[in-house]
Design an enzyme around this catalytic site. Structure first.
Site, PDB file in Angstrom:
ATOM      1  N   HIS A   1       3.288  74.257  36.225  1.00 47.95           N
ATOM      2  CA  HIS A   1       3.044  72.818  35.955  1.00 47.95           C
ATOM      3  C   HIS A   1       3.250  72.578  34.466  1.00 47.95           C
ATOM      4  O   HIS A   1       2.432  72.955  33.635  1.00 47.95           O
ATOM      5  CB  HIS A   1       1.609  72.432  36.346  1.00 47.95           C
TER       6      HIS A   1
ATOM      7  N   HIS B   1       4.965  69.777  31.335  1.00 49.15           N
ATOM      8  CA  HIS B   1       5.604  68.536  30.872  1.00 49.15           C
ATOM      9  C   HIS B   1       6.519  68.871  29.703  1.00 49.15           C
ATOM     10  O   HIS B   1       6.058  69.345  28.667  1.00 49.15           O
ATOM     11  CB  HIS B   1       4.555  67.517  30.405  1.00 49.15           C
TER      12      HIS B   1
ATOM     13  N   LYS C   1       6.317  65.706  43.524  1.00 49.23           N
ATOM     14  CA  LYS C   1       5.023  65.474  42.893  1.00 49.23           C
ATOM     15  C   LYS C   1       4.408  64.156  43.344  1.00 49.23           C
ATOM     16  O   LYS C   1       5.057  63.101  43.260  1.00 49.23           O
ATOM     17  CB  LYS C   1       5.206  65.462  41.364  1.00 49.23           C
TER      18      LYS C   1
ATOM     19  N   HIS D   1      -1.472  65.553  42.039  1.00 49.99           N
ATOM     20  CA  HIS D   1      -2.486  65.215  41.044  1.00 49.99           C
ATOM     21  C   HIS D   1      -3.675  64.669  41.837  1.00 49.99           C
ATOM     22  O   HIS D   1      -3.639  63.533  42.307  1.00 49.99           O
ATOM     23  CB  HIS D   1      -1.970  64.171  40.052  1.00 49.99           C
TER      24      HIS D   1
ATOM     25  N   HIS E   1      -3.818  71.609  38.663  1.00 49.55           N
ATOM     26  CA  HIS E   1      -4.836  71.564  37.593  1.00 49.55           C
ATOM     27  C   HIS E   1      -6.235  71.227  38.119  1.00 49.55           C
ATOM     28  O   HIS E   1      -6.827  70.238  37.706  1.00 49.55           O
ATOM     29  CB  HIS E   1      -4.426  70.618  36.451  1.00 49.55           C
TER      30      HIS E   1
ATOM     31  N   ASP F   1      -0.036  72.794  32.470  1.00 50.43           N
ATOM     32  CA  ASP F   1      -0.111  71.348  32.214  1.00 50.43           C
ATOM     33  C   ASP F   1       0.031  71.068  30.722  1.00 50.43           C
ATOM     34  O   ASP F   1      -0.553  70.115  30.204  1.00 50.43           O
ATOM     35  CB  ASP F   1      -1.410  70.734  32.762  1.00 50.43           C
TER      36      ASP F   1
HETATM   37  O1  DOR Z   1      -3.601  65.226  30.563  1.00 45.23           O
HETATM   38  C1  DOR Z   1      -2.621  64.927  31.221  1.00 45.23           C
HETATM   39  N1  DOR Z   1      -1.432  64.644  30.628  1.00 45.23           N
HETATM   40  N2  DOR Z   1      -2.730  64.842  32.532  1.00 45.23           N
HETATM   41  C2  DOR Z   1      -1.748  64.382  33.309  1.00 45.23           C
HETATM   42  O2  DOR Z   1      -1.926  64.322  34.503  1.00 45.23           O
HETATM   43  C3  DOR Z   1      -0.493  63.889  32.702  1.00 45.23           C
HETATM   44  C4  DOR Z   1      -0.259  64.493  31.402  1.00 45.23           C
HETATM   45  C5  DOR Z   1       0.822  63.792  30.605  1.00 45.23           C
HETATM   46  O3  DOR Z   1       1.880  63.507  31.162  1.00 45.23           O
HETATM   47  O4  DOR Z   1       0.598  63.551  29.425  1.00 45.23           O
HETATM   48 ZN    ZN Z   2       0.434  67.337  34.218  1.00 40.90          ZN
END
Ligand code: DOR
Ligand code: ZN
Length: 345
Positions: A13, A15, A99, A136, A174, A247
């Site tokens: 997971h 970003h 997702k 999520h 998460h 995450d």
């Molecule tokens: O803390 C987070 N940041 N939780 C999420 O679900 C999304 C993520 C983000 O994209 O910044």
């Molecule tokens: Zn995330």
């Protein structure tokens, strides 16, 4: 033990964002990880196979030359997602999962699913073709306390969904509560969970006690210590249903520190050092490989990496940059709050 060699880990997971941010953070993950499940919550989101193809190519272009890293792409589920486009993207290997963001649950989730019943025909297709669903797992109702949103989601959305579609392979992403751990343990098939690095280390006091610490604010928000303990026990147990999804979610400092700051902890750079510390403290270093390198691919039905990663324990603390630079503003790296001695060789 002062040296630990494990299969090269994966991040289930992650970003990576886009543009300049992508260029800044992609090398941080590619250094230690072989693969990562790439979150599709861009603006606009990655909804179609064509979106995923273009995003994958931008990620590959952002990697340092010779990087040994494969992005595992996902589609962002909307109530209007075309099941045929999704199925073709999965069949061709373009995407690894889809997702589900409940609309309004987190960053860039506005195009997510408002009513899961409106997406049921898509989820049925996924169950039929064996495409995993990453979730999520938080309800968004404003009258539900933010610290209860995960537990309420399990009872009102996840459990009914699993009963309705027992063949759908689900990853509860998460998880942050003992409820989440217990629920995953109660399932005999088609349910696993990812756990982040930071939720193994911080509880809600770290965010709020003695001053507000925006760099520890993320979603789902960290819970009480008893929940963190349950996560640590699950992650370090070796139980194949739990694996690493960092995450890691970069936001620039101005976006974290403003009046209504963004949710997200950026941990790509020091995650493996942090995890080695946590597992060693628990006397469970021997299970780090299962959590970071074996359980994830096994659940997804993918081969484990053939390469290895070696961590060595130093006599003095290892230093990491406090911030990663982007072309505009810096991104602050997760501070575990204790010195780190384990270093990736
Ligand atoms: O803390 C987070 N940041 N939780 C999420 O679900 C999304 C993520 C983000 O994209 O910044
Ligand atoms: Zn995330």
């Amino acid at each position: 033990m002062t040296t630990l060699t494990i299969r090269r880990p994966d991040d289930w997971h992650l970003h990576l964002r886009d543009g300049d941010m992508l260029k800044a953070v992609a090398p941080e993950t590619a250094r230690d990880f072989g693969r990562a499940i790439i979150m599709p919550n861009l603006v606009p989101p990655v909804v179609t196979a064509a979106d995923a193809t273009a995003y994958r190519d931008r990620i590959l272009a952002a990697l340092p030359e010779g990087a040994d890293f494969k992005p595992l792409m996902t589609l962002y589920l909307t109530e209007g997602t075309d099941p045929a486009d999704l199925a073709a993207a999965h069949e061709s290997g373009l995407i690894t999962a889809v997702k589900l963001y409940p609309a309004g649950a987190t960053t860039n989730s506005d195009s997510g699913v408002k009513d899961i019943n409106n997406a049921m025909h898509i989820l049925e297709k996924m169950a039929e073709i064996g495409c995993p669903l990453c979730i999520h797992g938080e309800v968004t109702d404003s009258h539900i306390d933010i610290f209860d949103r995960e537990a309420v989601f399990i009872d009102t959305i996840l459990d009914p969904l699993r009963k309705r579609l027992p063949d759908l392979k689900i990853i509860s992403e998460h998880i942050t509560t003992k409820n989440g751990v217990d629920y995953v343990k109660s399932a005999d098939k088609n349910l696993a969970a990812t756990i982040t690095t930071h939720h193994l280390i911080i509880n809600r006091n770290h965010i709020l006690a003695g001053g507000i610490r925006p760099h520890y604010y993320c979603l789902p928000v960290a819970k009480r210590e008893e929940h963190r303990r349950a996560l640590v026990d699950a992650a370090t147990s070796g139980d194949a249903r739990f694996f690493l999804g960092t995450d890691s979610a970069p936001h620039t400092d101005p976006n974290k520190l403003m009046e209504c700051g963004c949710a997200g902890v950026f941990s790509a750079t020091n995650t493996m050092s942090c995890l080695a510390h946590v597992f060693e403290t628990e006397g469970k270093l021997e299970n780090l490989e299962a959590f970071a390198s074996l359980n994830g691919p096994t659940y997804y039905g993918l081969p484990v990496n053939t390469e290895t990663l070696t961590l060595t324990k130093q006599g003095t603390p290892v230093t990491f940059p406090a911030k990663i630079e982007t072309s505009t503003d810096p991104v602050t790296l997760f501070d575990p709050g204790f010195p780190l001695y384990w270093q990736v060789a």
